[in-house]
Scaffold this motif. Structure first.
Motif, PDB file in Angstrom:
ATOM      1  N   LEU A 402       0.828  -1.204   0.000  1.00 32.42           N
ATOM      2  CA  LEU A 402       0.000   0.000   0.000  1.00 32.42           C
ATOM      3  C   LEU A 402       0.861   1.252   0.000  1.00 32.42           C
ATOM      4  CD1 LEU A 402      -2.644   1.620   0.345  1.00 32.42           C
ATOM      5  CD2 LEU A 402      -2.472   1.180   2.816  1.00 32.42           C
ATOM      6  N   ASP A 403       1.835   1.282   0.888  1.00 25.85           N
ATOM      7  CA  ASP A 403       2.741   2.435   0.975  1.00 25.85           C
ATOM      8  C   ASP A 403       3.429   2.664  -0.370  1.00 25.85           C
ATOM      9  OD1 ASP A 403       4.502   4.445   1.749  1.00 25.85           O
ATOM     10  OD2 ASP A 403       5.078   3.463   3.606  1.00 25.85           O
ATOM     11  N   SER A 404       3.916   1.588  -0.983  1.00 18.10           N
ATOM     12  CA  SER A 404       4.603   1.698  -2.268  1.00 18.10           C
ATOM     13  C   SER A 404       3.666   2.218  -3.355  1.00 18.10           C
ATOM     14  CB  SER A 404       5.161   0.327  -2.671  1.00 18.10           C
ATOM     15  OG  SER A 404       5.766   0.374  -3.933  1.00 18.10           O
ATOM     16  N   ILE A 405       2.428   1.720  -3.379  1.00 19.79           N
ATOM     17  CA  ILE A 405       1.459   2.169  -4.386  1.00 19.79           C
ATOM     18  C   ILE A 405       1.167   3.659  -4.224  1.00 19.79           C
ATOM     19  CG2 ILE A 405      -0.974   2.018  -5.071  1.00 19.79           C
ATOM     20  CD1 ILE A 405      -0.757  -1.029  -4.558  1.00 19.79           C
ATOM     21  N   MET A 406       0.975   4.105  -2.981  1.00 21.07           N
ATOM     22  CA  MET A 406       0.665   5.520  -2.762  1.00 21.07           C
ATOM     23  C   MET A 406       1.855   6.410  -3.118  1.00 21.07           C
ATOM     24  SD  MET A 406      -2.445   5.271  -2.043  1.00 21.07           S
ATOM     25  CE  MET A 406      -2.708   7.037  -1.947  1.00 21.07           C
ATOM     26  N   CYS A 407       3.064   5.947  -2.855  1.00 17.49           N
ATOM     27  CA  CYS A 407       4.261   6.697  -3.266  1.00 17.49           C
ATOM     28  C   CYS A 407       4.336   6.795  -4.781  1.00 17.49           C
ATOM     29  CB  CYS A 407       5.524   6.037  -2.725  1.00 17.49           C
ATOM     30  SG  CYS A 407       5.744   6.189  -0.940  1.00 17.49           S
ATOM     31  N   ASN A 408       4.003   5.690  -5.460  1.00 16.39           N
ATOM     32  CA  ASN A 408       4.027   5.697  -6.921  1.00 16.39           C
ATOM     33  C   ASN A 408       2.957   6.619  -7.492  1.00 16.39           C
ATOM     34  OD1 ASN A 408       6.156   3.874  -7.049  1.00 16.39           O
ATOM     35  ND2 ASN A 408       4.827   2.082  -7.185  1.00 16.39           N
ATOM     36  N   ILE A 409       1.760   6.626  -6.876  1.00 18.07           N
ATOM     37  CA  ILE A 409       0.705   7.529  -7.331  1.00 18.07           C
ATOM     38  C   ILE A 409       1.155   8.975  -7.173  1.00 18.07           C
ATOM     39  CG2 ILE A 409      -1.634   8.375  -6.869  1.00 18.07           C
ATOM     40  CD1 ILE A 409      -2.400   5.528  -6.077  1.00 18.07           C
ATOM     41  N   HIS A 410       1.731   9.288  -6.003  1.00 16.00           N
ATOM     42  CA  HIS A 410       2.223  10.648  -5.780  1.00 16.00           C
ATOM     43  C   HIS A 410       3.249  11.030  -6.837  1.00 16.00           C
ATOM     44  CE1 HIS A 410       5.294  13.454  -4.274  1.00 16.00           C
ATOM     45  NE2 HIS A 410       4.250  14.111  -3.808  1.00 16.00           N
ATOM     46  N   ASP A 411       4.212  10.153  -7.064  1.00 11.94           N
ATOM     47  CA  ASP A 411       5.278  10.470  -8.017  1.00 11.94           C
ATOM     48  C   ASP A 411       4.741  10.611  -9.435  1.00 11.94           C
ATOM     49  OD1 ASP A 411       6.979  10.360  -5.872  1.00 11.94           O
ATOM     50  OD2 ASP A 411       7.865   8.413  -6.389  1.00 11.94           O
ATOM     51  N   ASN A 412       3.749   9.793  -9.798  1.00 15.23           N
ATOM     52  CA  ASN A 412       3.132   9.882 -11.113  1.00 15.23           C
ATOM     53  C   ASN A 412       2.433  11.230 -11.289  1.00 15.23           C
ATOM     54  OD1 ASN A 412       2.193   9.216 -13.649  1.00 15.23           O
ATOM     55  ND2 ASN A 412       0.739   7.666 -12.954  1.00 15.23           N
ATOM     56  N   CYS A 413       1.677  11.650 -10.261  1.00 18.03           N
ATOM     57  CA  CYS A 413       1.002  12.950 -10.310  1.00 18.03           C
ATOM     58  C   CYS A 413       2.014  14.085 -10.409  1.00 18.03           C
ATOM     59  CB  CYS A 413       0.126  13.146  -9.078  1.00 18.03           C
ATOM     60  SG  CYS A 413      -1.244  11.981  -8.917  1.00 18.03           S
ATOM     61  N   LEU A 414       3.054  13.999  -9.598  1.00 16.80           N
ATOM     62  CA  LEU A 414       4.098  15.029  -9.565  1.00 16.80           C
ATOM     63  C   LEU A 414       4.816  15.119 -10.911  1.00 16.80           C
ATOM     64  CD1 LEU A 414       5.997  17.020  -8.063  1.00 16.80           C
ATOM     65  CD2 LEU A 414       7.298  15.030  -7.290  1.00 16.80           C
ATOM     66  N   ASN A 415       5.253  13.982 -11.429  1.00 12.35           N
ATOM     67  CA  ASN A 415       6.010  13.979 -12.684  1.00 12.35           C
ATOM     68  C   ASN A 415       5.143  14.389 -13.864  1.00 12.35           C
ATOM     69  OD1 ASN A 415       8.343  13.142 -11.346  1.00 12.35           O
ATOM     70  ND2 ASN A 415       7.857  10.974 -11.594  1.00 12.35           N
ATOM     71  N   THR A 416       3.871  14.001 -13.854  1.00 15.43           N
ATOM     72  CA  THR A 416       2.959  14.418 -14.922  1.00 15.43           C
ATOM     73  C   THR A 416       2.750  15.918 -14.885  1.00 15.43           C
ATOM     74  OG1 THR A 416       1.844  12.261 -14.874  1.00 15.43           O
ATOM     75  CG2 THR A 416       0.661  14.094 -15.907  1.00 15.43           C
ATOM     76  N   ALA A 417       2.571  16.469 -13.691  1.00 18.39           N
ATOM     77  CA  ALA A 417       2.417  17.920 -13.559  1.00 18.39           C
ATOM     78  C   ALA A 417       3.640  18.646 -14.106  1.00 18.39           C
ATOM     79  CB  ALA A 417       2.182  18.289 -12.097  1.00 18.39           C
ATOM     80  N   LYS A 418       4.821  18.123 -13.808  1.00 14.76           N
ATOM     81  CA  LYS A 418       6.049  18.744 -14.314  1.00 14.76           C
ATOM     82  C   LYS A 418       6.143  18.615 -15.830  1.00 14.76           C
ATOM     83  CE  LYS A 418       8.895  18.162 -10.136  1.00 14.76           C
ATOM     84  NZ  LYS A 418      10.078  17.483  -9.543  1.00 14.76           N
TER      85      LYS A 418
END
Length: 452
Positions: A402-418
């Motif tokens: 779960l922790d890993s999935i949420m970190c990946n979701i955060h990073d995906n949102c962050l990198n997409t925004a960039k």
């Protein structure tokens, strides 16, 4: 909306769904953020991707007759909105509540498509439920209703077709009754529902998942700023599973949680809600089914504010975990005035579009529910995997995934925004990042599969 294609679709959606305010709100919120992606993907319009994204693949509505303990007959409406199956079988919860109607379930199903896409798990989006309210009903009445509901729903779901879960007012009791009736009718033991009890195929950490996942996502947002939760004052709305376990994880990470609420009002505990106090709340809400006002009677350090919202309390971080549109423009202004620097949504669409605009204008950290509350459905996906393999993972294993999935979701949102230029100095538009990241994956799958 400047993009001609996006604007045309929005006008068509408004014309076709004029009496569905919740659905229109959800679609408007997404469409207004997709323009950077639509501008760079000319293949979308000739493949009618937006047209198909805003229409459910299938809507099922049925009557649910049941008998109360006094022998009186009642009839409720049942629904299942199977919104999009481009990346996997339909997946999404069942909600039993008086406010359930087609508009609410279409908004939830639409959001679920993007949320499930963000998890990276192979799950499409759907939602369902009934205008039945289990509050005040006996266990036998709830059982009879659930059995009648499943007697119709069973023909439309399956482990590789549509896998419902729990949602508002649909917990372990209701899922147990629903699963038992499905097994009885189909004469098969399969992972057709998630959120099951641990004795018959459920997953550890499923109850905690949405709340824990919310805080894991917010923790990553703070990390980007070089911060953490230690010493931060946090307000949490709601007092159900999401709120309880969001508060629990905040306490574990060193934050001071000072509020919980329900539909009648909120409690403010100046000393902070400890784990011992939170365990008392769990007993109150999950076993006794009591009201949060009783907290103030139990703990002298707390005050109860009837008919008011937690957003008037000074805080560093706010977590709306109750229901849709609980945080309005005036509430957002109050939070900002009181120094709030982070808002992460635990409920589905708890902030209206005007409130979100206020957060973005102030350039505070804001996480939309389709990203920050995806931990629940992610763990449902993990339960599906365990059911398929006939295995049961430990709590530590599930929590780590779960922790890993949420970190990946955060990073995906962050990198997409960039990648799409949705940042301004230190400000990151997580809302647009989440919407575009979830949308692009589904759109590409839809194009690959042709006109279906």
């Amino acid at each position: 909306m400047k993009n001609a294609y996006v604007n045309r679709i929005w006008e068509e959606v408004k014309a076709k769904n004029a009496n569905e305010p919740e659905f229109l709100q959800a679609v408007e919120e997404v469409l207004t953020t997709l323009e950077p992606a639509v501008d760079k993907m000319p293949e979308l319009e000739p493949n009618a991707i937006l047209e198909r994204m805003v229409e459910p693949e299938r809507v099922i509505m049925f009557r649910v007759p049941w008998m109360d303990d006094a022998g009186n007959y009642h009839v409720n409406r049942g629904f299942r909105v199977q919104f999009n199956s481009a990346i996997g079988p339909y997946k999404g919860g069942l909600r039993f509540s008086k406010e359930v109607n087609l508009s609410v379930l279409k908004f939830l199903g639409f959001e679920q498509v993007l949320k499930n896409s963000l998890t990276t798990l192979p799950m499409g989006g759907g939602k369902g439920g009934s205008d039945f309210d289990p509050h005040g009903k006996s266990d036998k009445e709830v059982m009879r209703f659930c059995q009648s509901f499943m007697t119709e729903l069973y023909r439309h779901i399956g482990a590789d077709v549509d896998v419902p879960a729990g949602d508002k007012n649909v917990g372990g009791r209701e899922i147990g009754y629903l699963f038992g009736q499905y097994k009885r009718i189909r004469d098969e033991y399969t992972g057709v529902l998630t959120g099951k009890g641990l004795t018959f195929g459920g997953s550890l950490i499923r109850t905690e998942a949405t709340g824990y996942g919310l805080i894991y996502f917010a923790r990553e947002m703070l990390k980007v700023k070089g911060q953490d939760f230690k010493g931060k004052t946090c307000v949490v709305s709601g007092s159900g599973n999401v709120a309880q376990y969001a508060a629990e994880k905040l306490i574990q990470l060193g934050a001071k949680v000072v509020t919980l609420s329900d539909s009648s009002g909120y409690i403010y505990d100046a000393d902070g809600i400890t784990q011992e106090k939170l365990d008392w709340v769990k007993e109150l809400k999950c076993v006794k089914r009591g009201r949060i006002s009783e907290y103030a009677k139990q703990f002298p350090s707390a005050k109860y504010f009837e008919g008011k919202k937690v957003w008037e309390v000074k805080c560093d971080c706010a977590f709306p975990c109750a229901t849709q549109n609980e945080l309005l423009e005036a509430d957002a202004e109050m939070l900002l005035k009181n120094g709030c620097k982070l808002v992460a949504e635990g409920a589905n669409m708890p902030s209206d579009n005007a409130a979100v605009a206020k957060f973005q204008a102030a350039k505070i950290m804001y996480a939309p529910g389709k990203a920050s509350n995806a931990g629940g459905v992610a763990t449902s996906g993990l339960e599906m995997s365990q059911n398929s393999e006939r295995l049961s993972w430990s709590a530590a294993e599930v929590d780590a995934k779960l922790d890993s999935i949420m970190c990946n979701i955060h990073d995906n949102c962050l990198n997409t925004a960039k990648r799409f230029g949705l940042t301004d100095g230190e400000y990151i538009n997580y809302q647009a990042g989440a919407n575009i990241a979830g949308f692009v994956k589904v759109a590409e799958a839809m194009i690959a599969q042709g006109l279906v």
